[in-house]
Each structure stands twice: as C-alpha cells, then as structure tokens.
Design a protein around this motif. Structure first.
Motif, mmCIF file in Angstrom:
data_model
loop_
_atom_site.group_PDB
_atom_site.id
_atom_site.type_symbol
_atom_site.label_atom_id
_atom_site.label_comp_id
_atom_site.label_asym_id
_atom_site.label_seq_id
_atom_site.Cartn_x
_atom_site.Cartn_y
_atom_site.Cartn_z
ATOM 1 N N VAL A 143 0.834 -1.203 0.000
ATOM 2 C CA VAL A 143 0.000 0.000 0.000
ATOM 3 C C VAL A 143 0.868 1.252 0.000
ATOM 4 C CG1 VAL A 143 -1.635 1.352 1.374
ATOM 5 C CG2 VAL A 143 -1.985 -1.108 1.085
ATOM 6 N N LEU A 144 1.924 1.257 0.809
ATOM 7 C CA LEU A 144 2.807 2.421 0.869
ATOM 8 C C LEU A 144 3.522 2.646 -0.456
ATOM 9 C CD1 LEU A 144 4.311 1.921 4.443
ATOM 10 C CD2 LEU A 144 2.429 3.425 3.745
ATOM 11 N N GLN A 145 3.899 1.569 -1.115
ATOM 12 C CA GLN A 145 4.527 1.700 -2.433
ATOM 13 C C GLN A 145 3.520 2.232 -3.456
ATOM 14 O OE1 GLN A 145 7.725 1.459 -3.236
ATOM 15 N NE2 GLN A 145 8.212 1.026 -1.081
ATOM 16 N N GLU A 146 2.267 1.807 -3.312
ATOM 17 C CA GLU A 146 1.218 2.312 -4.206
ATOM 18 C C GLU A 146 1.032 3.813 -4.012
ATOM 19 O OE1 GLU A 146 -2.149 2.286 -6.893
ATOM 20 O OE2 GLU A 146 -0.324 1.110 -6.636
ATOM 21 N N MET A 147 1.045 4.267 -2.763
ATOM 22 C CA MET A 147 0.924 5.698 -2.482
ATOM 23 C C MET A 147 2.076 6.469 -3.108
ATOM 24 S SD MET A 147 -0.407 5.672 1.495
ATOM 25 C CE MET A 147 -0.523 7.465 1.567
ATOM 26 N N LEU A 204 3.521 11.366 6.704
ATOM 27 C CA LEU A 204 4.906 11.322 6.245
ATOM 28 C C LEU A 204 5.847 10.868 7.360
ATOM 29 C CD1 LEU A 204 4.962 14.616 4.154
ATOM 30 C CD2 LEU A 204 5.162 12.293 3.253
ATOM 31 N N ARG A 205 5.591 11.363 8.562
ATOM 32 C CA ARG A 205 6.450 11.005 9.682
ATOM 33 C C ARG A 205 6.350 9.510 10.006
ATOM 34 N NH1 ARG A 205 4.771 14.634 12.929
ATOM 35 N NH2 ARG A 205 3.150 13.408 13.948
ATOM 36 N N THR A 206 5.129 8.994 9.957
ATOM 37 C CA THR A 206 4.905 7.589 10.310
ATOM 38 C C THR A 206 5.625 6.635 9.360
ATOM 39 O OG1 THR A 206 2.749 8.163 11.238
ATOM 40 C CG2 THR A 206 3.128 5.839 10.714
ATOM 41 N N HIS A 207 5.670 6.985 8.082
ATOM 42 C CA HIS A 207 6.209 6.051 7.078
ATOM 43 C C HIS A 207 7.468 6.584 6.398
ATOM 44 C CE1 HIS A 207 2.599 3.712 7.635
ATOM 45 N NE2 HIS A 207 1.858 4.788 7.385
ATOM 46 N N SER A 208 8.167 7.510 7.024
ATOM 47 C CA SER A 208 9.357 8.095 6.414
ATOM 48 C C SER A 208 10.442 7.054 6.153
ATOM 49 C CB SER A 208 9.910 9.200 7.312
ATOM 50 O OG SER A 208 10.266 8.675 8.590
ATOM 51 N N SER A 209 10.523 6.046 7.007
ATOM 52 C CA SER A 209 11.563 5.024 6.821
ATOM 53 C C SER A 209 11.354 4.229 5.541
ATOM 54 C CB SER A 209 11.591 4.075 8.022
ATOM 55 O OG SER A 209 10.342 3.421 8.163
ATOM 56 N N VAL A 210 10.119 4.128 5.089
ATOM 57 C CA VAL A 210 9.813 3.385 3.859
ATOM 58 C C VAL A 210 10.043 4.268 2.640
ATOM 59 C CG1 VAL A 210 8.015 2.184 2.560
ATOM 60 C CG2 VAL A 210 8.150 1.920 5.051
ATOM 61 N N TRP A 211 9.627 5.515 2.737
ATOM 62 C CA TRP A 211 9.628 6.380 1.567
ATOM 63 C C TRP A 211 10.950 7.100 1.303
ATOM 64 C CZ3 TRP A 211 4.341 8.423 3.588
ATOM 65 C CH2 TRP A 211 3.321 7.573 3.141
ATOM 66 N N LYS A 212 11.703 7.445 2.338
ATOM 67 C CA LYS A 212 12.851 8.324 2.111
ATOM 68 C C LYS A 212 13.974 7.673 1.304
ATOM 69 C CE LYS A 212 15.297 7.345 6.456
ATOM 70 N NZ LYS A 212 15.834 7.963 7.680
ATOM 71 N N ASP A 213 14.073 6.332 1.354
ATOM 72 C CA ASP A 213 15.151 5.651 0.632
ATOM 73 C C ASP A 213 14.718 5.098 -0.716
ATOM 74 O OD1 ASP A 213 16.931 6.115 2.713
ATOM 75 O OD2 ASP A 213 16.256 4.333 3.793
ATOM 76 N N SER A 214 13.507 5.401 -1.111
ATOM 77 C CA SER A 214 13.011 4.841 -2.366
ATOM 78 C C SER A 214 13.733 5.472 -3.558
ATOM 79 C CB SER A 214 11.500 5.085 -2.503
ATOM 80 O OG SER A 214 11.066 4.718 -3.788
ATOM 81 N N PRO A 215 14.169 4.653 -4.514
ATOM 82 C CA PRO A 215 14.836 5.185 -5.718
ATOM 83 C C PRO A 215 13.875 5.965 -6.610
ATOM 84 C CG PRO A 215 14.437 2.837 -5.952
ATOM 85 C CD PRO A 215 14.085 3.168 -4.533
ATOM 86 N N CYS A 216 12.555 5.861 -6.347
ATOM 87 C CA CYS A 216 11.570 6.563 -7.184
ATOM 88 C C CYS A 216 11.427 8.031 -6.790
ATOM 89 C CB CYS A 216 10.200 5.890 -7.077
ATOM 90 S SG CYS A 216 10.195 4.155 -7.573
ATOM 91 N N ILE A 217 11.921 8.416 -5.628
ATOM 92 C CA ILE A 217 11.687 9.769 -5.138
ATOM 93 C C ILE A 217 12.729 10.719 -5.677
ATOM 94 C CG2 ILE A 217 11.741 11.217 -3.076
ATOM 95 C CD1 ILE A 217 10.293 9.157 -1.600
ATOM 96 N N ASP A 218 12.246 11.829 -6.230
ATOM 97 C CA ASP A 218 13.151 12.886 -6.657
ATOM 98 C C ASP A 218 12.642 14.227 -6.148
ATOM 99 O OD1 ASP A 218 11.916 13.243 -10.099
ATOM 100 O OD2 ASP A 218 10.912 13.192 -8.149
ATOM 101 N N ILE A 219 11.873 14.170 -5.049
ATOM 102 C CA ILE A 219 11.271 15.371 -4.480
ATOM 103 C C ILE A 219 12.134 15.866 -3.330
ATOM 104 C CG2 ILE A 219 9.202 16.331 -3.427
ATOM 105 C CD1 ILE A 219 7.692 13.962 -4.650
ATOM 106 N N PRO A 220 12.673 17.077 -3.392
ATOM 107 C CA PRO A 220 13.569 17.589 -2.370
ATOM 108 C C PRO A 220 12.981 17.567 -0.959
ATOM 109 C CG PRO A 220 13.597 19.014 -4.282
ATOM 110 C CD PRO A 220 12.510 18.036 -4.503
ATOM 111 N N THR A 221 11.663 17.722 -0.862
ATOM 112 C CA THR A 221 11.037 17.779 0.459
ATOM 113 C C THR A 221 11.098 16.461 1.193
ATOM 114 O OG1 THR A 221 8.919 17.352 -0.619
ATOM 115 C CG2 THR A 221 9.425 19.635 -0.070
#
Length: 415
Positions: A354-358, A387-404
């Motif tokens: 679900v988090l990857q889908e988001m 964002l705070r709850t799931h930052s560990s999942v999202w921050k290291d994703s290679p798909c992210i290119d958003i500075p925030t």
C-alpha cells in the motif's frame, strides 16, 4: 415595448418585471406576489428585501388592488406598443379546499382525479404548495405511496411522487411525525427504486422523485429513518446512480442519503457489503462536479473507518490515485475528506504494498505539497503525521526525486 417607459412603481423590486399580482408586505413595500412568496417561503429569508426590516414568513401579504387596476389600465393603453395584458390573478386556494382534495385520496374512485388536481395546483405557484403543506398533504401522499407498495400497483404513483417532489422546499417539520405514524414509507420508496418498465410514464423520473423524497425523509427524521434502512435500499440506490440518464441532482441526492446514513455502524456495514466503495470510486473517476466529489469523499472516509471498507477501497486499482488527485484541486471540504481517507489507509492498512502504491501514484508528493500550500493548519498536521509515520519506507526509495523528502526535510517534519 422597448420604446415604452414603464412607471417605476409598476416594477417588482425582486423580479424587476411588471407586477402581475401586486401585494403589500407588513413593511409597506409592494411586491409581485410570486416574487415575495418565493423570497419568504423558498429562500428562507426573514427580512424585507428593500427595507431590511424583519418580515416573518407568516406575515400577511395584502393585495394592492388599486395598483393592480392602474397596471392593467396602463397595459391596455399601451397594447399597440406590444405591451401584454396582465391576467387577473387567481385567488389563493383555501385550506378547506385542499382538505377536500385530500379526502379524495382515500377513495379509489376519486384518487386519480384528486392527484391530478393536487399536481396541477402544486405546479402553479409556491403559495399553493405552502397551503398544501400547511393543510397536511404529506400524510395522505405518503399513505398513498405505501398503499401502492402493499398492493404492488403503480397507477397514480408518478403523480404522488411528483407532488412530494414539488412541495419539498415547503416542508417544515412534519416529516418526522409522519415517519413515526407510518414506518413503511422507506420500504415503499426502496420498492419504487427496484421497478423498471412496470412504472408508468418515465421510470427514471419517478425514481429520481423517489430518491428526492427519501433524502428529505432521512434528513428531517434522521434517527427515526436510519434504523429502518435495509440492505436492498443501498443496493438499489447504487443501481440508480449507475443507471444511464440519472440526473446530477438525483445522483447527489442519492449520495446525500448514503452520507447521512454513515453515522450508524450497521449502515456502513450494509453499504460496504453492497459494494458501495468500489462503485463510488468508479463514479468519482469521471466526476467533474464539486458537490458530487465532496459527497463521495465524505462517504469513502466513513466507509474506510472499517477494515472491510478499506479492503474494498484498496482492491480498486484507482482508489488511492483518485483520492490523491482531488487534493488541492476541488475545495477545502474535499481536501479534508481526502486527507482523512489517506490517513486511515496508511495508518490501519499501511502494508509495504500500500505504501509503495501511495508513492507510485503521487500521494507522497501531494502530501509534501499540502505542507507547502496555503491551506488549513490541521491539513498540514495530517500530512506531516502520514509522512512522519512512514518516512523510513519512503525516504530511501529510488523513485523519489522530491527535495522535500530528503533526510533533512524528514527530520524537520518530525519536529
């Protein structure tokens, strides 16, 4: 008529047209009867449009016969200049007249004639509709619809539902009492929604009027009506929403019924079992109307409060994407409801998938936009929480290119 100067005192202050039936309000200002009655009865206003003084709905409107004669004489004198004659106004119907018509509804031999007369009068003007409501038209009309259900006949049903539709804006507080006295009306209206070609006239119009009547009953007698809703009610409401040709007004009325129903847990369960979540995502996928979107997101928020509702939401491939797309694009109300849906999904059903889908559909990026946007602080707080709850999942994703969502920004979000 363009070359004729119309005396100023012939013009209604509300409609800005020549008055056909001038009446003087308690404040001393003269209006066309239709205009001031519409202002008082349908607009729910309590002040004089000109003087801004208090003007209760039940205040007397006195016919200004002198002005009416002057207008008629002026129109006759200027008939050569394409000025139309002002017709003689019909006298307002008395309460006794309507009571006699209601009696005809209880007799099989006079039912259709009574319904035809009531429908004609309700169509004519707001004054007739208000008189009908004050005379007690709601009870006999509802009883007639219930009898049609019991006998499974549709003769006169279209007229009865159309009358209820026409008087809907004049209803005050009679509906709750009627529901207490006749608790079968919700079942009868549900029955109407299940009919197809057996209905007289236009089946879709009749169903729209049934939806409108159900909406009024539910809104004006919530606690009484809500406990009587049955599973097939929601199934048939969804069928109406799906039906080709359903009006936007009818669809929004159907959605309002479901939103009002969400306050009761048993109703939420029945709605999920009827497939409401999936159907609403499909509807919202092609929606372009603000009110419709707000209603859909409101219902989805309530249904996503239970596990089965969230499971149905996530089973739709476009669920998260549709809700995400509406944030910051519709209205503050839609923003709040969409944000609460994402919060519920991520908090209680936040699996890795679900988090990857988001992340994939842009929900994470949209949450970052909310934090930076000029919107309510509580929305920013909800976005930070997700964002705070799931930052560990999202921050290291290679798909992210958003500075925030760099590590530095994430640490700021946790403050």
């Amino acid at each position: 008529m363009d070359n004729v100067e119309i005396p100023e005192y012939f013009i209604c202050p509300i409609s800005l047209q020549i008055m056909k039936d001038p009446v003087t309000a308690a404040t001393g200002i003269t209006y066309d009867r239709e205009g001031i009655e519409h202002w008082l009865l349908k607009g729910h206003n309590t002040i004089c449009p000109v003087t801004k003084q208090p003007l209760p709905k039940d205040s007397e409107l006195t016919p200004n016969n002198t002005l009416r004669r002057l207008i008629r004489a002026w129109c006759a004198a200027n008939s050569a200049n394409d000025v139309d004659q002002v017709p003689t106004p019909k006298p307002p119907m008395s309460k006794l007249y309507f009571l006699n018509l209601f009696r005809g509804l209880w007799l099989p031999t006079s039912q259709l004639q009574s319904l035809q007369n009531l429908e004609r009068l309700a169509t004519e003007n707001e004054s007739n509709r208000m008189q009908m409501v004050e005379a007690g038209v709601v009870k006999p009309i509802i009883s007639f619809v219930v009898e049609c259900h019991k006998k499974e006949v549709t003769t006169g049903l279209a007229k009865a539902l159309n009358i209820f539709f026409l008087i809907r804006s004049s209803l005050i507080n009679q509906t709750k009492l009627v529901l207490l006295e006749n608790d079968e009306i919700i079942d009868a209206l549900t029955w109407v929604l299940g009919w197809d070609n057996h209905l007289e006239d236009d089946p879709l119009t009749i169903k729209t009027h049934a939806i409108s009547a159900m909406k009024i009953l539910v809104q004006m007698a919530k606690s009484v009506a809500m406990v009587r809703l049955k599973p097939d009610c929601f199934s048939r409401i969804l069928c109406y929403i799906r039906e080709k040709g359903s009006s936007r007004q009818g669809i929004n009325a159907a959605l309002q019924i479901m939103l009002d129903s969400c306050s009761w847990g048993r109703n939420r369960i029945m709605m999920v079992e009827a497939g409401t979540v999936f159907e609403l995502i499909e509807l919202e996928f092609n929606s372009t109307e603000k009110k419709t979107t707000e209603l859909i997101l409101g219902i989805l928020f309530h249904l996503c409060s239970c596990a089965d509702g969230r499971a149905q939401f996530l089973s739709h491939a476009a669920g998260v994407a549709v809700v995400t797309k509406r944030i910051l694009k519709v209205s503050p109300a839609a923003d709040a409801r969409a944000m609460l849906i994402l919060l519920s999904i991520s908090k209680f059903s936040g699996t890795v998938g679900v988090l990857q889908e988001m992340l994939r559909v842009g929900a994470v990026a949209k949450l970052c936009m909310v934090i930076q946007a000029n919107c309510e602080s509580y929305l920013k707080d909800k976005a930070r929480e997700i964002l705070r709850t799931h930052s560990s999942v999202w921050k290291d994703s290679p798909c992210i290119d958003i500075p925030t969502l760099t590590s530095d920004k994430i640490s700021q979000l946790t403050l």
